[in-house]
Design a protein around this motif. Structure first.
Motif, PDB file in Angstrom:
ATOM      1  N   ARG A  61      -6.035   5.845  -5.121  1.00 26.17           N
ATOM      2  CA  ARG A  61      -6.032   4.712  -6.049  1.00 26.17           C
ATOM      3  C   ARG A  61      -6.662   3.480  -5.397  1.00 26.17           C
ATOM      4  NH1 ARG A  61      -0.238   3.115  -7.972  1.00 26.17           N
ATOM      5  NH2 ARG A  61      -0.425   5.190  -8.922  1.00 26.17           N
ATOM      6  N   GLU A  62      -6.285   3.205  -4.166  1.00 29.25           N
ATOM      7  CA  GLU A  62      -6.818   2.020  -3.490  1.00 29.25           C
ATOM      8  C   GLU A  62      -8.298   2.165  -3.165  1.00 29.25           C
ATOM      9  OE1 GLU A  62      -5.198  -0.737  -3.321  1.00 29.25           O
ATOM     10  OE2 GLU A  62      -3.342   0.166  -4.066  1.00 29.25           O
ATOM     11  N   ARG A 122     -10.480   3.708  -4.952  1.00 27.04           N
ATOM     12  CA  ARG A 122     -11.218   3.451  -6.195  1.00 27.04           C
ATOM     13  C   ARG A 122     -11.402   1.949  -6.393  1.00 27.04           C
ATOM     14  NH1 ARG A 122      -8.190   7.805  -8.318  1.00 27.04           N
ATOM     15  NH2 ARG A 122      -6.648   6.369  -9.210  1.00 27.04           N
TER      16      ARG A 122
END
Length: 276
Positions: free
Chosen positions: A202-203, A205
């Motif tokens: 997630r980070e 991205r």
């Protein structure tokens, strides 16, 4: 002067520093052969939103010391957030001439050789003083009251220093809690009193979507201070779940891999081994 007493001595002397980017004059002389190229370059990037106690400050100085020798180049950079009085800045940089090969030394007149050896000895002293002075300035300028910490943007900006180096061995020492706190991402939890559990995919991205990857030119990266919180400088240490710290390390390992670098050790907060 011993290295472990140099920082306090410079503090007492009141020495000032203002972007000394040629801290070590070369020993080159028209009667000397050309020195071999620099073999190793170190860039130290200090996050001024991260407060270190005296022990960790000394560990930074100790990590730098082996690089202040013949054939190496170094630079010390500070960063935090883009706020008044706290900007990314090169405090000092310099290079120490590499030793001449034995065959080349045999062809140099003895008086000139003596002057050369004295000059290179003086280079080591100049490098130690300049680095110590820069560290003192960096640590004195650190503050726990800076609201933001633009680590992504700062690393992207400073990576160009080491990327441009022609040295075959590039080393980056990052002195930071590695806790991004910007308009892009916030790694803190519980009103800044804990570290949020980071999900790497997630980070990453977020980093890629905001074009915040860096290019460290294949450097080896070491971190001192990972996971430190503001209260830690006052020895009021908050508990850090090992899984949370593992997740933080996993993210930064992925970040550096995609930024043309290798994360070699993630000091939580200190390095366990000397930088080779």
């Amino acid at each position: 002067m011993k290295w472990n007493t140099l920082l306090p001595a410079l503090l007492l002397s009141g020495a000032a520093l203002a972007g000394n980017t040629d801290a070590v004059p070369s020993c080159a002389h028209q009667a000397l052969p050309v020195f071999p190229p620099i073999a190793r370059e170190l860039m130290v990037a200090i996050d001024q939103t991260t407060l270190l106690d005296s022990s960790l400050q000394q560990s930074v100085a100790n990590a730098i010391k082996p690089f202040l020798s013949a054939g190496n180049r170094f630079s010390i950079v500070v960063f935090s957030a883009y706020t008044q009085g706290h900007y990314t800045d090169v405090l000092v940089s310099g290079g120490l001439d590499a030793p001449l090969p034995s065959q080349a030394r045999d062809d140099i007149a003895k008086p000139l050789l003596v002057r050369l050896d004295l000059c290179q000895q003086r280079q080591r002293e100049q490098a130690a003083q300049a680095a110590s002075q820069a560290l003192r300035a960096a640590f004195q300028g650190s503050s726990g009251h800076i609201a933001r910490s633009d680590i992504y943007a700062s690393l992207r900006a400073t990576s160009s220093i080491i990327r441009r180096s022609a040295a075959p061995d590039k080393v980056v020492l990052i002195v930071s809690d590695m806790l991004e706190n910007s308009s892009v991402a916030n790694f803190y939890g519980d009103a800044g009193k804990s570290v949020r559990n980071i999900i790497t995919a997630r980070e990453m991205r977020i980093v890629e979507n905001n074009h915040l990857l860096a290019d460290f030119g294949g450097a080896r990266v070491y971190v001192i201070g990972a996971g430190l919180l503001a209260d830690d400088a006052a020895h009021n240490k908050s508990y850090r779940d090992p899984k949370t710290m593992q997740a933080l390390q996993a993210f930064w390992s992925a970040y550096f891999s995609k930024s043309n670098a290798r994360l070699m050790e993630f000091g939580q907060p200190a390095l366990l081994n000397p930088i080779p």
